[in-house]
Design a protein around this motif. Structure first.
Motif, PDB file in Angstrom:
ATOM      1  N   ALA A  37       0.824  -1.214   0.000  1.00 33.17           N
ATOM      2  CA  ALA A  37       0.000   0.000   0.000  1.00 33.17           C
ATOM      3  C   ALA A  37       0.857   1.262   0.000  1.00 33.17           C
ATOM      4  CB  ALA A  37      -0.933   0.000   1.210  1.00 33.17           C
ATOM      5  N   LEU A  38       2.059   1.169   0.546  1.00 29.91           N
ATOM      6  CA  LEU A  38       2.938   2.338   0.563  1.00 29.91           C
ATOM      7  C   LEU A  38       3.371   2.749  -0.840  1.00 29.91           C
ATOM      8  CD1 LEU A  38       5.112   1.690   3.728  1.00 29.91           C
ATOM      9  CD2 LEU A  38       3.349   3.433   3.401  1.00 29.91           C
ATOM     10  N   TYR A  39       3.394   1.801  -1.770  1.00 25.80           N
ATOM     11  CA  TYR A  39       3.709   2.161  -3.153  1.00 25.80           C
ATOM     12  C   TYR A  39       2.664   3.120  -3.713  1.00 25.80           C
ATOM     13  CZ  TYR A  39       7.503  -1.178  -3.664  1.00 25.80           C
ATOM     14  OH  TYR A  39       8.686  -1.841  -3.534  1.00 25.80           O
ATOM     15  N   VAL A  40       1.397   2.839  -3.455  1.00 21.64           N
ATOM     16  CA  VAL A  40       0.323   3.716  -3.928  1.00 21.64           C
ATOM     17  C   VAL A  40       0.424   5.074  -3.237  1.00 21.64           C
ATOM     18  CG1 VAL A  40      -2.179   4.009  -4.054  1.00 21.64           C
ATOM     19  CG2 VAL A  40      -1.166   1.755  -4.399  1.00 21.64           C
ATOM     20  N   GLY A  41       0.673   5.056  -1.933  1.00 17.91           N
ATOM     21  CA  GLY A  41       0.807   6.304  -1.190  1.00 17.91           C
ATOM     22  C   GLY A  41       1.988   7.131  -1.657  1.00 17.91           C
ATOM     23  N   VAL A  45       2.397  11.063  -2.912  1.00 15.82           N
ATOM     24  CA  VAL A  45       3.419  12.023  -2.491  1.00 15.82           C
ATOM     25  C   VAL A  45       4.126  12.609  -3.715  1.00 15.82           C
ATOM     26  CG1 VAL A  45       5.609  12.270  -1.254  1.00 15.82           C
ATOM     27  CG2 VAL A  45       3.752  10.965  -0.218  1.00 15.82           C
ATOM     28  N   ALA A  46       4.396  11.767  -4.703  1.00 13.30           N
ATOM     29  CA  ALA A  46       5.019  12.258  -5.941  1.00 13.30           C
ATOM     30  C   ALA A  46       4.095  13.249  -6.649  1.00 13.30           C
ATOM     31  CB  ALA A  46       5.351  11.084  -6.859  1.00 13.30           C
ATOM     32  N   TRP A  48       1.908  15.175  -5.206  1.00 14.47           N
ATOM     33  CA  TRP A  48       1.956  16.389  -4.403  1.00 14.47           C
ATOM     34  C   TRP A  48       3.208  17.200  -4.738  1.00 14.47           C
ATOM     35  CZ3 TRP A  48       5.248  16.919   0.184  1.00 14.47           C
ATOM     36  CH2 TRP A  48       5.098  18.138   0.814  1.00 14.47           C
ATOM     37  N   LEU A  49       4.358  16.527  -4.814  1.00 12.06           N
ATOM     38  CA  LEU A  49       5.608  17.232  -5.130  1.00 12.06           C
ATOM     39  C   LEU A  49       5.579  17.824  -6.534  1.00 12.06           C
ATOM     40  CD1 LEU A  49       8.192  14.781  -3.534  1.00 12.06           C
ATOM     41  CD2 LEU A  49       7.551  17.066  -2.715  1.00 12.06           C
ATOM     42  N   LEU A  50       5.068  17.073  -7.493  1.00 12.11           N
ATOM     43  CA  LEU A  50       4.963  17.588  -8.863  1.00 12.11           C
ATOM     44  C   LEU A  50       3.997  18.769  -8.941  1.00 12.11           C
ATOM     45  CD1 LEU A  50       4.979  14.266 -10.895  1.00 12.11           C
ATOM     46  CD2 LEU A  50       6.736  16.041 -10.900  1.00 12.11           C
ATOM     47  N   ALA A  51       2.887  18.656  -8.212  1.00 13.38           N
ATOM     48  CA  ALA A  51       1.916  19.755  -8.211  1.00 13.38           C
ATOM     49  C   ALA A  51       2.517  20.998  -7.571  1.00 13.38           C
ATOM     50  CB  ALA A  51       0.651  19.327  -7.467  1.00 13.38           C
ATOM     51  N   THR A  52       3.306  20.816  -6.539  1.00 14.35           N
ATOM     52  CA  THR A  52       3.962  21.950  -5.888  1.00 14.35           C
ATOM     53  C   THR A  52       4.957  22.624  -6.822  1.00 14.35           C
ATOM     54  OG1 THR A  52       3.745  20.824  -3.755  1.00 14.35           O
ATOM     55  CG2 THR A  52       5.310  22.620  -3.864  1.00 14.35           C
ATOM     56  N   ALA A  53       5.689  21.808  -7.576  1.00 16.44           N
ATOM     57  CA  ALA A  53       6.708  22.352  -8.483  1.00 16.44           C
ATOM     58  C   ALA A  53       6.108  22.945  -9.745  1.00 16.44           C
ATOM     59  CB  ALA A  53       7.703  21.254  -8.853  1.00 16.44           C
ATOM     60  N   THR A  54       4.930  22.461 -10.133  1.00 17.97           N
ATOM     61  CA  THR A  54       4.340  22.891 -11.404  1.00 17.97           C
ATOM     62  C   THR A  54       3.726  24.276 -11.322  1.00 17.97           C
ATOM     63  OG1 THR A  54       3.920  20.597 -11.967  1.00 17.97           O
ATOM     64  CG2 THR A  54       2.741  22.237 -13.230  1.00 17.97           C
ATOM     65  N   GLY A  55       3.013  24.535 -10.249  1.00 15.95           N
ATOM     66  CA  GLY A  55       2.421  25.868 -10.137  1.00 15.95           C
ATOM     67  C   GLY A  55       1.116  25.853  -9.372  1.00 15.95           C
ATOM     68  N   ASP A  57      -2.068  26.280 -10.222  1.00 16.72           N
ATOM     69  CA  ASP A  57      -3.228  25.553 -10.749  1.00 16.72           C
ATOM     70  C   ASP A  57      -3.122  24.056 -10.457  1.00 16.72           C
ATOM     71  OD1 ASP A  57      -4.316  27.893 -11.700  1.00 16.72           O
ATOM     72  OD2 ASP A  57      -3.423  27.661 -13.702  1.00 16.72           O
ATOM     73  N   ALA A  58      -1.932  23.495 -10.677  1.00 16.35           N
ATOM     74  CA  ALA A  58      -1.732  22.070 -10.405  1.00 16.35           C
ATOM     75  C   ALA A  58      -1.853  21.776  -8.912  1.00 16.35           C
ATOM     76  CB  ALA A  58      -0.362  21.619 -10.912  1.00 16.35           C
ATOM     77  N   TYR A  59      -1.342  22.708  -8.098  1.00 15.56           N
ATOM     78  CA  TYR A  59      -1.447  22.496  -6.652  1.00 15.56           C
ATOM     79  C   TYR A  59      -2.891  22.615  -6.181  1.00 15.56           C
ATOM     80  CZ  TYR A  59      -0.387  22.536  -1.721  1.00 15.56           C
ATOM     81  OH  TYR A  59      -0.346  22.212  -0.389  1.00 15.56           O
ATOM     82  N   ALA A  60      -3.637  23.490  -6.783  1.00 13.17           N
ATOM     83  CA  ALA A  60      -5.057  23.634  -6.427  1.00 13.17           C
ATOM     84  C   ALA A  60      -5.822  22.358  -6.772  1.00 13.17           C
ATOM     85  CB  ALA A  60      -5.666  24.834  -7.138  1.00 13.17           C
ATOM     86  N   ALA A  61      -5.476  21.720  -7.884  1.00 13.13           N
ATOM     87  CA  ALA A  61      -6.120  20.452  -8.250  1.00 13.13           C
ATOM     88  C   ALA A  61      -5.787  19.366  -7.226  1.00 13.13           C
ATOM     89  CB  ALA A  61      -5.680  20.019  -9.641  1.00 13.13           C
ATOM     90  N   PHE A  62      -4.523  19.314  -6.837  1.00 14.77           N
ATOM     91  CA  PHE A  62      -4.146  18.331  -5.816  1.00 14.77           C
ATOM     92  C   PHE A  62      -4.849  18.636  -4.500  1.00 14.77           C
ATOM     93  CE2 PHE A  62      -1.614  17.255  -2.112  1.00 14.77           C
ATOM     94  CZ  PHE A  62      -1.513  15.872  -2.261  1.00 14.77           C
ATOM     95  N   GLN A  63      -4.870  19.893  -4.122  1.00 11.11           N
ATOM     96  CA  GLN A  63      -5.470  20.280  -2.846  1.00 11.11           C
ATOM     97  C   GLN A  63      -6.963  19.984  -2.809  1.00 11.11           C
ATOM     98  OE1 GLN A  63      -3.691  21.129  -0.275  1.00 11.11           O
ATOM     99  NE2 GLN A  63      -5.499  21.273   1.013  1.00 11.11           N
ATOM    100  N   SER A  64      -7.626  20.094  -3.961  1.00  9.21           N
ATOM    101  CA  SER A  64      -9.062  19.786  -3.989  1.00  9.21           C
ATOM    102  C   SER A  64      -9.310  18.306  -3.703  1.00  9.21           C
ATOM    103  CB  SER A  64      -9.672  20.187  -5.326  1.00  9.21           C
ATOM    104  OG  SER A  64      -9.193  19.348  -6.363  1.00  9.21           O
TER     105      SER A  64
END
Length: 135
Positions: A37-41, A45-46, A48-55, A57-64
């Protein structure tokens, strides 16, 4: 004339209906399930990190997704899985060093690992909720 061999009576291998489920058995099985299950988790996390680095809009999608109650349950479960796997791994390290291998000690250490993972999860989420002002 050819000699016929008689079947040799061999003991049958026991199966799960014969064994009594113990805490060490359950923790061993759960340790493997949680590891998968940690693989899915980790993919979350990946994301989240990509959304943080992208900008934003991407972070807002993750946050939703992460901010939804289903996302919160998944994050809570991921936190528990991380801590459960951590304390289960520590338990295995003790056993690798030939410490606590008798039945009573192994049961106690298994219960301690389970309680520590649950307690640690509650503590982590208590800190998270307190810092967010939810509590």
């Amino acid at each position: 004339m050819a000699e016929q061999r008689q079947a040799v009576e061999r003991p049958l291998s026991p199966h799960l209906q014969i064994y009594r489920v113990t805490i060490t058995m359950a923790m061993s099985i759960l340790h493997r399930i949680v590891g998968v299950a940690l693989y899915v988790g980790t993919a979350l996390v990946a994301w989240w990190l990509l959304a943080t680095a992208t900008g934003p809009d991407a972070y807002a999608a993750f946050q939703s997704v992460a901010g939804h109650w289903v996302g919160q349950i998944i994050l809570f479960g991921y936190t528990w899985a991380l801590l459960h796997h951590l304390f289960g791994g520590i338990r295995y390290l003790f056993w690798d060093e030939i410490v606590g291998l008798n039945n009573k000690t192994a049961d106690i250490v298994s219960w301690l690992a389970l309680i520590a993972s649950l307690g640690g999860t509650v503590i982590v989420w208590g800190i998270v909720c307190t810092s967010r002002g939810v509590i």
